[in-house]
Design an enzyme around this catalytic site. Sequence first.
Site, PDB file in Angstrom:
ATOM      1  CB  CYS A   1       3.429   2.698  10.554  1.00 55.01           C
ATOM      2  SG  CYS A   1       1.915   3.131   9.753  1.00 55.01           S
TER       3      CYS A   1
ATOM      4  CD  GLN B   1      -7.141  -1.068   6.833  1.00 56.90           C
ATOM      5  OE1 GLN B   1      -7.895  -2.032   7.007  1.00 56.90           O
ATOM      6  NE2 GLN B   1      -5.908  -1.070   7.301  1.00 56.90           N
TER       7      GLN B   1
ATOM      8  CB  SER C   1      -1.743  -3.377   1.116  1.00 57.67           C
ATOM      9  OG  SER C   1      -0.764  -4.116   1.781  1.00 57.67           O
ATOM     10  CB  ALA C   2      -1.343  -8.796  -0.610  1.00 59.44           C
ATOM     11  CG  HIS C   3       0.103  -6.587   4.962  1.00 62.79           C
ATOM     12  ND1 HIS C   3      -0.330  -6.203   6.196  1.00 62.79           N
ATOM     13  CD2 HIS C   3       0.616  -5.481   4.378  1.00 62.79           C
ATOM     14  CE1 HIS C   3      -0.086  -4.892   6.344  1.00 62.79           C
ATOM     15  NE2 HIS C   3       0.479  -4.439   5.245  1.00 62.79           N
TER      16      HIS C   3
ATOM     17  N   GLY D   1       0.810  -1.210   0.000  1.00 62.29           N
ATOM     18  CA  GLY D   1       0.000   0.000   0.000  1.00 62.29           C
ATOM     19  C   GLY D   1       0.846   1.264   0.000  1.00 62.29           C
ATOM     20  CB  THR D   2       3.932   2.163   1.853  1.00 63.70           C
ATOM     21  OG1 THR D   2       3.331   1.952   3.134  1.00 63.70           O
ATOM     22  CG2 THR D   2       4.912   3.315   1.913  1.00 63.70           C
TER      23      THR D   2
ATOM     24  CB  THR E   1      13.332  -9.312 -10.962  1.00 62.51           C
ATOM     25  OG1 THR E   1      14.413  -9.014 -11.833  1.00 62.51           O
ATOM     26  CG2 THR E   1      12.829 -10.724 -11.207  1.00 62.51           C
TER      27      THR E   1
ATOM     28  CG  ASN F   1      -5.146   3.681   8.540  1.00 68.08           C
ATOM     29  OD1 ASN F   1      -5.473   4.735   8.022  1.00 68.08           O
ATOM     30  ND2 ASN F   1      -4.031   3.566   9.227  1.00 68.08           N
TER      31      ASN F   1
HETATM   32  C1  LIG Z   1      -5.237   3.002   4.625  1.00 66.44           C
HETATM   33  C2  LIG Z   1      -3.859   2.426   4.456  1.00 66.44           C
HETATM   34  N1  LIG Z   1      -3.071   2.892   3.479  1.00 66.44           N
HETATM   35  C3  LIG Z   1      -1.840   2.415   3.283  1.00 66.44           C
HETATM   36  C4  LIG Z   1      -1.307   1.420   4.084  1.00 66.44           C
HETATM   37  C5  LIG Z   1       0.086   0.920   3.833  1.00 66.44           C
HETATM   38  O1  LIG Z   1       0.071  -0.374   3.310  1.00 66.44           O
HETATM   39  P1  LIG Z   1       1.381  -1.317   3.436  1.00 66.44           P
HETATM   40  O2  LIG Z   1       1.436  -1.761   4.852  1.00 66.44           O
HETATM   41  O3  LIG Z   1       1.094  -2.450   2.491  1.00 66.44           O
HETATM   42  O4  LIG Z   1       2.530  -0.512   3.009  1.00 66.44           O
HETATM   43  C6  LIG Z   1      -2.079   0.914   5.131  1.00 66.44           C
HETATM   44  C7  LIG Z   1      -1.539  -0.142   6.019  1.00 66.44           C
HETATM   45  O5  LIG Z   1      -2.229  -0.885   6.620  1.00 66.44           O
HETATM   46  C8  LIG Z   1      -3.387   1.428   5.321  1.00 66.44           C
HETATM   47  O6  LIG Z   1      -4.164   0.985   6.309  1.00 66.44           O
END
Ligand SMILES: Cc1ncc(COP(=O)(O)O)c(C=O)c1O
Length: 388
Positions: free
Chosen positions: A327, A179, A199-201, A69-70, A237, A149
Amino acid sequence: MIYFDFAATAPLRPEVLVALEKALRDVAGNPSSIHRLGLQAETALRQAREQVAGALGVSAEEIVFTSGGTESNNMAVKGLARNRRARGQHIVTSLAEHSSVLESVRALEKEGFSATYVEPGTDGRVSADAILDAVRDDTVLVSVQVVNNETGALQPVAEIGRRLQERRRPPRFHVDAVQALGRVPLELAAWGVDAASFSAHGLGGPKGVGFMYLRRGVGVEPLPHGGGQERGLRSGTENVPGIVGAAVAAELAARELPQASAHMGRLMEMFLARVEELVPDIAYISPREREARAPHIVALSVPGLRGEVVLHALEERNVYVSTGSACSSRRGKQSHVLAALGADAPVREGMIRISLGPVHTEQDVEQGAKAFAEAVQELRAALSVGHA
Ligand SMILES: Cc1ncc(COP(=O)(O)O)c(C=O)c1O
């Protein structure tokens, strides 16, 4: 164990693990190689791209794989704005955005862009009027999240997108949908979205993998320069096994959305009703109304107690929650979202975020609510002894 921190990350789904293992074992080549092994990796990548596109209801060529996501947010915000610099240098976003959006906008300000940061209301929701009022003729980008989030607040992206389209020269519209996938319905085309980050996690996929939807014909300046993978937008890659796992997680999340969302919404209401009964002075940081919030996230505050202390008391009971975004919690940063919505310091310090996943049961929320009440009672009793 009761894990109520799905907004931070979700446990790997068993179906994803199977796909990951298979791809790690069987897909050896580099997708750019022109021999058979390369072709095999390229095929895996193409299938994953189609799977993700199917999950989002878009075309495969509109998907760019990233490291999460970042990176997707960085790529969208910086890439879209820089690509349109000749037309104007103004950006509109909200102070409730994830730091990966806000810091990207701040980086652009250092390059000469200017930005308007719209404040959310006290319930964490951003008003479409306020966003639209901030848009000017030289605005080249509007970036707003679908679901916050930290509070779960649902932002009015459908209305913002529709009203942006009514402008003579609409700016690019980016949504951070990290989210949202698998939690709330996504209608990227109907909303007039140019780019969306994922984001996948958080979906039970692997960490460090994500993707971006980039509407056909929308130009972005790439961040990494190099071999030109991902149509020149994301050189390097490709993480083929991670991408294969991410695609499985995305497909499952989209397929299960109606049931999963209803299920999590019902469980969250049960949890909140129980907590309100057991801790009557519990305060809401999130909007209380169910329609204003995504089904899986709520932010509460326990008067008189610090969130971190409640978190550890719950951890003692094997219940895992958070005090905000992962974070910022870890780095001891104050939540910029809570500050933006004007919460008083004691409310901010008492914040506890509960985030559910599709796997939770009624028993989990019943036990979780009881543990929460016990932890609060125990901590308050200790405090009153301390004061005596
Ligand atoms: C709303 C939102 N944007 C961006 C991110 C960042 O995603 P990533 O952890 O995959 O970098 C998050 C992380 O949970 C998020 O909640």
